[in-house]
Design a protein around this motif. Structure first.
Motif, PDB file in Angstrom:
ATOM      1  N   GLY A 204      -2.894  22.049  12.407  1.00  0.00           N
ATOM      2  CA  GLY A 204      -2.794  23.243  13.239  1.00  0.00           C
ATOM      3  C   GLY A 204      -3.341  24.486  12.584  1.00  0.00           C
ATOM      4  N   LEU A 205      -3.303  24.536  11.241  1.00  0.00           N
ATOM      5  CA  LEU A 205      -3.715  25.740  10.517  1.00  0.00           C
ATOM      6  C   LEU A 205      -4.709  25.395   9.420  1.00  0.00           C
ATOM      7  CD1 LEU A 205      -0.210  27.417   9.978  1.00  0.00           C
ATOM      8  CD2 LEU A 205      -1.720  27.608  11.954  1.00  0.00           C
ATOM      9  N   VAL A 206      -5.592  26.331   9.143  1.00  0.00           N
ATOM     10  CA  VAL A 206      -6.492  26.215   8.006  1.00  0.00           C
ATOM     11  C   VAL A 206      -6.211  27.386   7.070  1.00  0.00           C
ATOM     12  CG1 VAL A 206      -8.327  27.427   9.267  1.00  0.00           C
ATOM     13  CG2 VAL A 206      -8.892  26.060   7.251  1.00  0.00           C
ATOM     14  N   LEU A 207      -6.057  27.085   5.785  1.00  0.00           N
ATOM     15  CA  LEU A 207      -5.789  28.098   4.765  1.00  0.00           C
ATOM     16  C   LEU A 207      -6.991  28.152   3.828  1.00  0.00           C
ATOM     17  CD1 LEU A 207      -2.942  26.533   5.489  1.00  0.00           C
ATOM     18  CD2 LEU A 207      -2.055  27.990   3.657  1.00  0.00           C
ATOM     19  N   THR A 208      -7.564  29.320   3.669  1.00  0.00           N
ATOM     20  CA  THR A 208      -8.739  29.494   2.821  1.00  0.00           C
ATOM     21  C   THR A 208      -8.437  30.508   1.730  1.00  0.00           C
ATOM     22  OG1 THR A 208     -10.195  29.036   4.688  1.00  0.00           O
ATOM     23  CG2 THR A 208     -11.186  30.081   2.774  1.00  0.00           C
ATOM     24  N   GLU A 209      -8.739  30.143   0.490  1.00  0.00           N
ATOM     25  CA  GLU A 209      -8.590  31.080  -0.623  1.00  0.00           C
ATOM     26  C   GLU A 209      -9.948  31.659  -0.977  1.00  0.00           C
ATOM     27  OE1 GLU A 209      -7.867  29.698  -4.648  1.00  0.00           O
ATOM     28  OE2 GLU A 209      -6.211  31.139  -4.802  1.00  0.00           O
ATOM     29  N   ALA A 210      -9.968  32.942  -1.321  1.00  0.00           N
ATOM     30  CA  ALA A 210     -11.217  33.611  -1.677  1.00  0.00           C
ATOM     31  C   ALA A 210     -10.966  34.596  -2.803  1.00  0.00           C
ATOM     32  CB  ALA A 210     -11.805  34.336  -0.461  1.00  0.00           C
ATOM     33  N   VAL A 211     -12.038  34.946  -3.496  1.00  0.00           N
ATOM     34  CA  VAL A 211     -11.987  35.929  -4.575  1.00  0.00           C
ATOM     35  C   VAL A 211     -12.940  37.065  -4.237  1.00  0.00           C
ATOM     36  CG1 VAL A 211     -11.352  34.246  -6.320  1.00  0.00           C
ATOM     37  CG2 VAL A 211     -13.768  34.723  -5.894  1.00  0.00           C
ATOM     38  N   LYS A 212     -12.824  38.131  -4.984  1.00  0.00           N
ATOM     39  CA  LYS A 212     -13.598  39.336  -4.716  1.00  0.00           C
ATOM     40  C   LYS A 212     -14.971  39.267  -5.359  1.00  0.00           C
ATOM     41  CE  LYS A 212     -12.941  44.357  -5.046  1.00  0.00           C
ATOM     42  NZ  LYS A 212     -11.932  45.390  -5.377  1.00  0.00           N
ATOM     43  N   GLU A 213     -15.988  39.577  -4.566  1.00  0.00           N
ATOM     44  CA  GLU A 213     -17.337  39.723  -5.092  1.00  0.00           C
ATOM     45  C   GLU A 213     -17.590  41.200  -5.329  1.00  0.00           C
ATOM     46  OE1 GLU A 213     -20.042  37.897  -2.331  1.00  0.00           O
ATOM     47  OE2 GLU A 213     -20.151  36.112  -3.586  1.00  0.00           O
ATOM     48  N   SER A 214     -17.703  41.616  -6.566  1.00  0.00           N
ATOM     49  CA  SER A 214     -17.921  43.023  -6.871  1.00  0.00           C
ATOM     50  C   SER A 214     -19.303  43.455  -6.422  1.00  0.00           C
ATOM     51  CB  SER A 214     -17.764  43.284  -8.374  1.00  0.00           C
ATOM     52  OG  SER A 214     -16.455  42.972  -8.794  1.00  0.00           O
ATOM     53  N   PHE A 215     -19.380  44.669  -5.905  1.00  0.00           N
ATOM     54  CA  PHE A 215     -20.628  45.274  -5.450  1.00  0.00           C
ATOM     55  C   PHE A 215     -21.306  44.441  -4.365  1.00  0.00           C
ATOM     56  CE2 PHE A 215     -20.173  45.907 -10.100  1.00  0.00           C
ATOM     57  CZ  PHE A 215     -19.737  47.220 -10.046  1.00  0.00           C
ATOM     58  N   ALA A 216     -20.506  43.721  -3.565  1.00  0.00           N
ATOM     59  CA  ALA A 216     -21.107  42.819  -2.588  1.00  0.00           C
ATOM     60  C   ALA A 216     -21.266  43.436  -1.209  1.00  0.00           C
ATOM     61  CB  ALA A 216     -20.265  41.549  -2.464  1.00  0.00           C
ATOM     62  N   ILE A 217     -20.489  44.471  -0.885  1.00  0.00           N
ATOM     63  CA  ILE A 217     -20.555  45.021   0.455  1.00  0.00           C
ATOM     64  C   ILE A 217     -20.680  46.529   0.417  1.00  0.00           C
ATOM     65  CG2 ILE A 217     -19.111  43.167   1.383  1.00  0.00           C
ATOM     66  CD1 ILE A 217     -16.813  45.154   1.458  1.00  0.00           C
ATOM     67  N   LYS A 218     -21.072  47.067   1.539  1.00  0.00           N
ATOM     68  CA  LYS A 218     -21.103  48.501   1.719  1.00  0.00           C
ATOM     69  C   LYS A 218     -20.146  48.828   2.847  1.00  0.00           C
ATOM     70  CE  LYS A 218     -25.876  49.179   0.227  1.00  0.00           C
ATOM     71  NZ  LYS A 218     -27.210  49.714   0.593  1.00  0.00           N
ATOM     72  N   ALA A 219     -19.091  49.535   2.519  1.00  0.00           N
ATOM     73  CA  ALA A 219     -18.096  49.875   3.539  1.00  0.00           C
ATOM     74  C   ALA A 219     -17.713  51.331   3.371  1.00  0.00           C
ATOM     75  CB  ALA A 219     -16.860  48.986   3.397  1.00  0.00           C
ATOM     76  N   ARG A 220     -17.363  51.970   4.474  1.00  0.00           N
ATOM     77  CA  ARG A 220     -16.984  53.377   4.395  1.00  0.00           C
ATOM     78  C   ARG A 220     -15.681  53.519   3.629  1.00  0.00           C
ATOM     79  NH1 ARG A 220     -12.860  54.497   7.517  1.00  0.00           N
ATOM     80  NH2 ARG A 220     -12.295  53.123   9.247  1.00  0.00           N
ATOM     81  N   PRO A 221     -15.444  54.662   2.973  1.00  0.00           N
ATOM     82  CA  PRO A 221     -14.188  54.869   2.258  1.00  0.00           C
ATOM     83  C   PRO A 221     -13.005  54.778   3.214  1.00  0.00           C
ATOM     84  CG  PRO A 221     -15.803  56.532   1.654  1.00  0.00           C
ATOM     85  CD  PRO A 221     -16.365  55.788   2.824  1.00  0.00           C
ATOM     86  N   ALA A 222     -11.933  54.226   2.734  1.00  0.00           N
ATOM     87  CA  ALA A 222     -10.746  54.078   3.573  1.00  0.00           C
ATOM     88  C   ALA A 222     -10.078  55.417   3.796  1.00  0.00           C
ATOM     89  CB  ALA A 222      -9.756  53.110   2.928  1.00  0.00           C
TER      90      ALA A 222
END
Length: 250
Positions: A204-222
């Motif tokens: 019924g569910l899929v669980l995915t683990e992930a780690v952070k890729e540094s300098f990988a995205i461009k996002a506006r400041p929170a």
């Protein structure tokens, strides 16, 4: 539209909800261990699965989306939950070592922006586990449960979404093989054992683990709109390299 927090709480008080909590909590512990001396964030409606981590983690807090509503947790101690905008979590950059997202992506209006906030508040060595309804599982069509609403995902769809937000998938597993029928909840353990061996694709569910890729995205400041919740557990003194100076994604 997100499920109301009262609907979620009512579901996890049912036999099916308790079965889901037990099966998912087990998978999280298998993945992370006891999270000893780590800072943990539960995102979406993750509080049913955080109890096993509160005894050993340095800090465990939760953030619930404003569209969903919020409830006090835990009942017996000082509140550790805050109401937050999905794209503006009230936490500093690179703060959390572990993030568990449950009932977070499926009904999000912009899941990529939500995951980019996860990227922002996750430490450089941190790990996130995202729990979603599996597209080919029975629970994705069970509208009497919270997992039957919103967008279910396949393993590859979830991996693509994580990478778009700058998170690299490192592992995955499945849970909740019992059909979403109340009278079968007592046999959830048997379904879990048999299902993982005989029909792994029908979980019924899929669980995915992930780690952070540094300098990988461009996002506006929170846009931080609220003060961070004050945890009831006193921090455990440890030698730890500060993480607040990690460059914020642009």
């Amino acid at each position: 539209m997100r499920r109301d927090v009262l609907e979620l709480r009512q579901f996890y008080a049912t036999p099916l909800g308790r079965a889901a909590r037990e099966m998912v909590s087990r998978k999280v512990l298998e993945t992370w261990g006891d999270a000893r001396e780590l800072d943990v964030l539960g995102l979406g409606y993750a509080t049913p699965f955080l109890g096993a981590l509160t005894g050993s983690a340095r800090r465990v807090v939760a953030a619930m989306p404003a569209q969903q509503g919020v409830e006090l947790w835990p009942a017996e101690r000082r509140n550790l939950v805050c109401l937050a905008e999905e794209d503006a979590l009230p936490f500093q950059n690179a703060f959390f070592d572990r993030i568990l997202a449950v009932h977070a992506l499926e009904e999000s209006p912009d899941p990529v922006r939500l995951l980019r906030e996860v990227w922002r508040v996750l430490s450089p060595t941190g790990r996130v586990v995202v729990v979603t309804a599996a597209r080919n599982g029975l629970w994705a069509n069970a509208e009497r449960t919270p997992f039957g609403h919103g967008r279910p995902y396949t393993r590859s769809q979830l991996a693509d979404l994580l990478r778009e937000a700058g998170l690299e998938p490192t592992g995955w597993t499945r849970a909740l093989y019992v059909p979403p029928v109340s009278w079968l909840a007592n046999w959830a353990e048997g379904f879990e054992q048999a299902g993982s061996r005989l029909w792994p694709g029908f979980a019924g569910l899929v669980l995915t683990e992930a780690v952070k890729e540094s300098f990988a995205i461009k996002a506006r400041p929170a846009r931080v709109r609220a003060a961070a919740p004050r945890p009831g557990l006193a921090p455990v003194p440890v030698n730890r390299t500060p993480v607040s100076r990690t460059p914020e994604p642009r």
